[in-house]
Motif scaffolding. Structure first.
Motif, short mmCIF file in Angstrom:
data_model
loop_
_atom_site.label_atom_id
_atom_site.label_comp_id
_atom_site.label_asym_id
_atom_site.label_seq_id
_atom_site.Cartn_x
_atom_site.Cartn_y
_atom_site.Cartn_z
N TYR A 77 64.71 94.85 96.18
CA TYR A 77 63.93 94.19 95.43
C TYR A 77 62.90 94.96 94.98
O TYR A 77 62.78 96.21 95.69
CB TYR A 77 63.36 93.14 96.25
N GLU A 78 62.12 94.56 93.90
CA GLU A 78 61.01 95.61 93.44
C GLU A 78 59.95 94.68 92.84
O GLU A 78 60.25 93.69 92.15
CB GLU A 78 61.60 96.20 92.27
N THR B 218 61.69 91.61 90.77
CA THR B 218 62.90 91.85 90.04
C THR B 218 63.88 92.28 91.29
O THR B 218 63.55 92.84 92.40
CB THR B 218 63.11 92.92 89.23
N LEU C 93 68.26 93.71 91.92
CA LEU C 93 69.65 93.99 91.27
C LEU C 93 70.58 93.28 92.18
O LEU C 93 70.58 93.24 93.32
CB LEU C 93 69.85 95.65 91.33
N ARG D 262 69.12 94.70 78.22
CA ARG D 262 69.55 94.35 79.34
C ARG D 262 69.69 92.76 79.67
O ARG D 262 68.84 92.10 79.11
CB ARG D 262 68.43 95.02 80.21
N MET E 170 70.82 94.08 95.95
CA MET E 170 71.00 95.25 96.14
C MET E 170 69.40 95.72 96.78
O MET E 170 69.48 96.24 97.76
CB MET E 170 71.15 96.26 95.11
N THR F 30 76.36 95.33 87.76
CA THR F 30 75.09 94.62 88.38
C THR F 30 74.22 94.25 87.09
O THR F 30 74.81 94.29 85.91
CB THR F 30 74.06 95.93 88.84
N ILE F 31 73.50 93.06 87.68
CA ILE F 31 72.69 92.36 86.65
C ILE F 31 71.26 92.01 87.19
O ILE F 31 71.18 92.20 88.56
CB ILE F 31 73.40 90.96 86.27
N GLU F 32 70.30 92.00 86.30
CA GLU F 32 68.94 92.13 86.84
C GLU F 32 68.47 90.49 87.22
O GLU F 32 68.72 89.74 86.28
CB GLU F 32 67.91 92.67 86.16
N ALA G 242 74.72 92.52 92.35
CA ALA G 242 75.94 93.38 92.25
C ALA G 242 77.26 92.67 92.62
O ALA G 242 77.23 92.09 93.95
CB ALA G 242 76.02 94.69 92.78
N ASN H 134 69.18 89.80 81.96
CA ASN H 134 68.82 89.26 83.27
C ASN H 134 68.69 87.74 83.34
O ASN H 134 68.93 87.09 82.51
CB ASN H 134 67.41 89.87 83.45
#
Ligand code: ADP
Ligand code: MG
Length: 698
Positions: free
Chosen positions: A71-72, A83, A85, A126, A69, A92-94, A87, A128
């Motif tokens: 980037y960050e 990181t 996301l 969460r 989805m 969704t998963i990290e 999907a 990942n």
């Protein structure tokens, strides 16, 4: 199309000149056949694609399919991470990366569909996946859902987008143009006897295994075939040579042998020594030439066996010689053996590079007249000026210092080849010995003389030196001598030498009241010998050295072996070094000194060393840890050793089966001339001939 080794890889659709060059240079793949035999190094079950909703924190590696989805980037400097996301339709998963951030962002674009492979972990609450493996969805290959093969590729290949998946694709293209039913490379009888599947089936399934069971069958077939041809080649060569070469028959066990046994032997032979002597006796009495490898741990009494075997030769009117890799060793052998032989009045001489000319001439004359019965020496024995009246038996001490070529130079000294006994203290696991020295029979001394105290091995970190030095001082006060060894590895010789010299200086400072000598490989031979001699004679209390002392030096009064930077030595080297102590009646110690930073492998090595003194156990462990290519001695064995599928360390049973069947085939058809076996002789010729040079053909 029938001979796939004649098809240049360059002409395969999807390859072309650029990729062909990479395949040539990086992997040694030139032909269609090479490519088919490029075997995956692992497989991963991708038969199932999960949905994100199904994912929990307790799963193994899983496959997902979806889109990135956004980037960050978070954190600064060394804490920086990327990181994203990921999907699919269910959630969704990290994803997280700590390295290669820029590359990832450029390579995988948000919005495109990817298959993703990795291990989900629960982080807080969460889920990942760190450093997942990501592939563009390739309908052709991903339509195939089963065990996914992974091929070894190089950095250079990957930077040209020739990764594992690309190779898989090229191979899949190849299978579209070559028939599934490839010409067989084994005779029907062998296929039936070994219960293996057909070649085409095996080669297809090794790349595209429909099930784990079929993969196992494919692997078995290819491993078997590889080992079978290896053994067939060795056995055929051995048998031909045996037929061609008669040996000197030693028909009697005579006076020298018997008198030595009754009058000179200060102890009872061990069971293993007796057994090996019987094996040698059978060989030399058979009329065929003996080629025997005698393995025995350091101190197991090989030299004595060699001496008694040489006496068998003398009893039958032949001369014998013993070759050692260094002058020190030759001299030591000469001193022990001439002492033991004194009551018999057998003339024994020593010939090395530093034997004086006049003395040398006397020895040459004695050898020609036959008065010198036993000659001990170094490489100097191989010189053309050394000629025997009747050389019948040769002992070579410490195999790995002598190549096959040098061995064969001894043959020429007497027209007919003498019997050969090669002694080695580097224990080689049976499976490896069978392959490396297929032309040698193997004897093993697996029993130490009684009363030996096993060496106690301990591990110390390098900040525990104070305690170590105190222990050394106590030993010297009791009249013992100490070895301190530093690693010397070629790539960084200069630094290593500095380490050694630094160590030498330090030891002299710590032990000002004692004599310290130093020996390393960069010294002039004469200087080295002189320093060694100071230790052998007892003048020096401590010897600071590199691994030059690894082989054979015998100073029974030395009871401590300190190995500095022990993490830099291989297992067999550590074991060899340890074998320098524990030769006298006193309790001996081996101290492995390392830093605190140890890799998993190093930890294992140190642990094995502290747990066992058994050379064979260590050698097996070494083979498991390093693989056979690295084993000492393999480079010089003269036998090509690049197995593509089989693993000598792990496939011992298949090797044995292959050897048995190869033996049966040769029993029935020694020259492989029957029509059924035509495929064998043709393939042997091809396998052990050099690769076709396509650059020259086209
Ligand atoms: P290797 O060459 O296998 O390292 P050596 O032949 O040098 O071993 O033997 C080591 C020592 O053990 C020598 O001092 C030798 O005299 C002694 N030795 C050999 N055989 C026996 C035996 N059967 N009993 C007691 N001592 C022995
Ligand atoms: Mg020895």
């Amino acid at each position: 199309m029938s001979d796939l080794s004649m098809n240049d890889i360059k002409f395969l659709p999807g390859v072309g000149p650029k990729r062909a060059e990479l395949l040539n240079k990086e992997l040694g793949i030139y032909s269609y056949e090479d490519l088919l035999y490029y075997i995956p190094y692992k497989y991963i079950d991708r038969s199932h694609t999960y949905t994100i909703r199904e994912v929990t924190g307790t799963m193994p590696y899983i496959q997902l399919r979806g889109k990135i989805m956004r980037y960050e980037t978070q954190g600064e400097g060394r804490k920086r991470r990327l990181t994203a996301l990921f999907a699919d339709d269910t959630g969704t998963i990290e994803l997280v990366w700590f390295k290669g951030i820029k590359y990832i962002e450029e390579r995988y674009q948000p919005g495109r569909e990817y298959t993703l492979f990795g291990r989900p972990v629960l982080f807080g609450n969460r889920l990942n996946i760190a450093h997942p493996e990501i592939d563009a969805v390739d309908t052709e290959i991903d339509g195939y859902s089963g065990l996914q093969p992974y091929y070894t590729t190089t950095e250079k290949m990957r930077s040209h987008f020739l990764n594992s998946k690309a190779i898989q694709k090229i191979i899949s293209t190849l299978w579209k143009i070559v028939p599934r039913k490839l010409p067989e490379t084994l005779p029907a009888a062998v296929i039936a006897r070994a219960q293996v599947i057909y070649l085409g089936e095996a080669l297809y399934n090794i790349h595209f295994p429909p099930s784990p069971d079929l993969l196992r069958k494919a692997q078995f077939r290819l491993k078997f075939e590889e080992l079978f041809y290896l053994q067939l080649n060795i056995l055929r060569y051995t048998r031909q040579r045996r037929r061609a070469l008669d040996g000197f028959p030693f028909t009697v066990i005579g006076e020298y042998f018997n008198r030595f046994y009754r009058e000179c032997l200060p102890f009872e032979l061990t069971g293993a020594q007796k057994r090996v002597l019987k094996e040698i006796r059978t060989d030399v009495g058979s009329g065929r030439q003996m080629n025997r490898l005698l393995q025995g741990d350091v101190g197991s009494g090989k030299t004595l066996v060699a001496l008694m075997a040489m006496l068998m030769a003398v009893d039958n009117g032949y001369q014998a010689c013993l070759m050692a890799p260094t002058e020190i060793l030759a001299t030591q052998h000469y001193e022990t053996l001439s002492e033991m032989l004194r009551p018999l009045g057998v003339r024994i001489e020593l010939l090395t590079g530093s034997t004086r000319r006049k003395e040398r001439e006397g020895i040459h004359a004695g050898l020609l007249s036959g008065e010198v019965k036993i000659l001990i020496g170094t490489h100097a024995l191989l010189e053309d000026t050394v000629n025997f009246a009747n050389l019948g038996f040769v002992v070579i001490d410490e195999q790995h210092r002598f190549g096959v070529e040098q061995r064969s130079r001894l043959w020429r000294k007497n027209g007919r080849p003498p019997h050969v006994l090669v002694m080695t203290a580097t224990p080689i696991p049976r499976t490896l010995a069978m392959t490396l020295y297929g032309d040698l029979d193997v004897s093993v001394i697996d029993e130490l003389p009684p009363g030996r105290k096993p060496v106690t091995t301990i591990h110390r970190y390098d900040n525990q030196r104070g305690e170590l030095y105190a222990a050394i001082r106590r030993q010297i006060e009791q009249g013992r001598q100490i070895y301190i060894v530093y690693p010397l590895i070629q790539e960084s010789e200069k630094i290593d030498l500095k380490n050694l010299e630094e160590g030498f200086r330090q030891i002299r400072e710590v032990f000002p009241e004692y004599v310290v000598c130093m020996v390393h490989g960069k010294m002039k031979p004469a200087e080295k010998e002189a320093e060694m001699q100071r230790f052998v004679s007892g003048e020096a209390h401590i010897m600071v050295a590199t691994t030059v002392i690894e082989v054979g030096v015998n100073v029974p009064n030395a009871t401590v072996m300190v190995i500095e930077n022990a993490e830099r030595f291989g297992l067999s080297q550590l074991h060899q070094l340890r074998g320098r102590v524990g030769r006298g009646a006193d309790q001996s110690y081996c101290v492995l000194v390392t830093s605190h930073k140890l890799t998993e492998d190093t930890r294992k090595r140190i642990e094995i060393m502290t747990q066992t003194n058994d050379g064979f156990e260590i050698s097996e462990a070494d083979l498991q840890l390093r693989g056979p290519g690295d084993m000492e001695g393999t480079q010089q064995s003269g036998i090509a050793f690049d197995l593509r599928v089989a693993n000598i360390a792990k496939d011992g049973q298949i090797l044995q089966l292959a050897r048995d069947i190869a033996g049966e085939v040769l029993d029935a058809d020694p020259d492989l001339t029957t029509p059924d076996n035509y495929v064998l002789s043709r393939r042997l010729e091809k396998l052990f001939r050099r690769k076709i040079d396509f650059s020259r053909i086209s």
